[in-house]
Design a protein around this motif. Structure first.
Motif, PDB file in Angstrom:
ATOM      1  N   MET A   1       7.244 -11.044  21.067  1.00  0.00           N
ATOM      2  CA  MET A   1       7.678  -9.667  21.309  1.00  0.00           C
ATOM      3  C   MET A   1       8.721  -9.605  22.420  1.00  0.00           C
ATOM      4  O   MET A   1       9.554  -8.712  22.446  1.00  0.00           O
ATOM      5  N   GLN A   2       8.668 -10.531  23.333  1.00  0.00           N
ATOM      6  CA  GLN A   2       9.563 -10.501  24.478  1.00  0.00           C
ATOM      7  C   GLN A   2      10.904 -11.167  24.192  1.00  0.00           C
ATOM      8  O   GLN A   2      11.790 -11.132  25.041  1.00  0.00           O
TER       9      GLN A   2
ATOM     10  N   GLN B   1       9.497  -6.230  15.701  1.00  0.00           N
ATOM     11  CA  GLN B   1       8.629  -5.732  16.761  1.00  0.00           C
ATOM     12  C   GLN B   1       7.515  -4.873  16.176  1.00  0.00           C
ATOM     13  O   GLN B   1       6.357  -4.996  16.568  1.00  0.00           O
ATOM     14  N   ALA B   2       7.882  -4.008  15.245  1.00  0.00           N
ATOM     15  CA  ALA B   2       6.886  -3.128  14.610  1.00  0.00           C
ATOM     16  C   ALA B   2       5.807  -3.953  13.927  1.00  0.00           C
ATOM     17  O   ALA B   2       4.613  -3.646  14.029  1.00  0.00           O
ATOM     18  N   GLN B   3       6.219  -5.001  13.231  1.00  0.00           N
ATOM     19  CA  GLN B   3       5.240  -5.878  12.569  1.00  0.00           C
ATOM     20  C   GLN B   3       4.300  -6.516  13.590  1.00  0.00           C
ATOM     21  O   GLN B   3       3.089  -6.579  13.371  1.00  0.00           O
ATOM     22  N   GLY B   4       4.852  -7.003  14.685  1.00  0.00           N
ATOM     23  CA  GLY B   4       4.040  -7.625  15.722  1.00  0.00           C
ATOM     24  C   GLY B   4       3.047  -6.658  16.339  1.00  0.00           C
ATOM     25  O   GLY B   4       1.873  -6.984  16.531  1.00  0.00           O
TER      26      GLY B   4
ATOM     27  N   MET C   1       6.833   3.125  12.059  1.00  0.00           N
ATOM     28  CA  MET C   1       7.680   2.552  11.011  1.00  0.00           C
ATOM     29  C   MET C   1       6.866   1.870   9.928  1.00  0.00           C
ATOM     30  O   MET C   1       7.283   1.802   8.775  1.00  0.00           O
ATOM     31  N   MET C   2       5.701   1.365  10.277  1.00  0.00           N
ATOM     32  CA  MET C   2       4.897   0.608   9.331  1.00  0.00           C
ATOM     33  C   MET C   2       4.288   1.501   8.245  1.00  0.00           C
ATOM     34  O   MET C   2       3.741   0.999   7.277  1.00  0.00           O
ATOM     35  N   GLU C   3       4.413   2.838   8.386  1.00  0.00           N
ATOM     36  CA  GLU C   3       3.974   3.756   7.329  1.00  0.00           C
ATOM     37  C   GLU C   3       4.950   3.759   6.155  1.00  0.00           C
ATOM     38  O   GLU C   3       4.611   4.166   5.064  1.00  0.00           O
ATOM     39  N   LEU C   4       6.181   3.324   6.426  1.00  0.00           N
ATOM     40  CA  LEU C   4       7.218   3.329   5.398  1.00  0.00           C
ATOM     41  C   LEU C   4       6.947   2.245   4.363  1.00  0.00           C
ATOM     42  O   LEU C   4       6.206   1.290   4.621  1.00  0.00           O
TER      43      LEU C   4
END
Length: 141
Positions: free
Chosen positions: A15-16, A25-28, A59-62
């Motif tokens: 992530m960093q 990042q959203a996936q992580g 974003m992961m709702e998309l």
């Protein structure tokens, strides 16, 4: 360190990295939530705000296939924030599929935002048909 902690440490280190896309990042963050971390715990580790974590997880709702495809277009977090205001997930995914293309600009120009007496904001297409409503301004995603 147990297996969960090892995976969480690996995710945090990834992530960093500065070269991660917003989608990565959203996936992580979603993986960390799936492993039992709270938004607060995720935010503290890399020094991000809770709002930043929530915005990316939203974003992961998309639709994931569409999201993966458009992530190559390097959309900004602002693009995703604007999408998140569309309540109807079907309309949101349709806009996502076109985001970053000339078709999106045409679609964006064909939509009008109308606010009624109670403050509800409606997206109206060029034919006068409502295609979605927007969340209240200033709400936390």
């Amino acid at each position: 360190m147990d297996a969960k902690e090892q995976v969480q440490t690996m995710l945090l280190e990834n992530m960093q990295r500065s070269d991660l896309t917003i989608y990565e990042q959203a996936q992580g963050f979603q993986m960390m939530l799936d492993m039992g971390d709270s938004v607060e715990e995720i935010a503290v580790k890399p020094g991000l705000s809770k709002t930043t974590v929530r915005r990316r997880v939203k974003m992961m709702e998309l639709d994931q296939e569409t999201l993966k495809a458009v992530s190559e277009r390097q959309l900004s977090l602002t693009d995703f924030d604007e999408l998140a205001q569309i309540e109807d997930i079907k309309v949101r995914n349709e806009c996502l599929a076109q985001n970053g293309t000339s078709e999106f600009k045409r679609m964006e120009n064909a939509l009008t935002l109308v606010t009624d007496e109670d403050g509800t904001r409606h997206l109206i297409d060029k034919d006068g048909v409502e295609v979605g409503t927007l969340r209240e301004e200033g709400t936390d995603c």
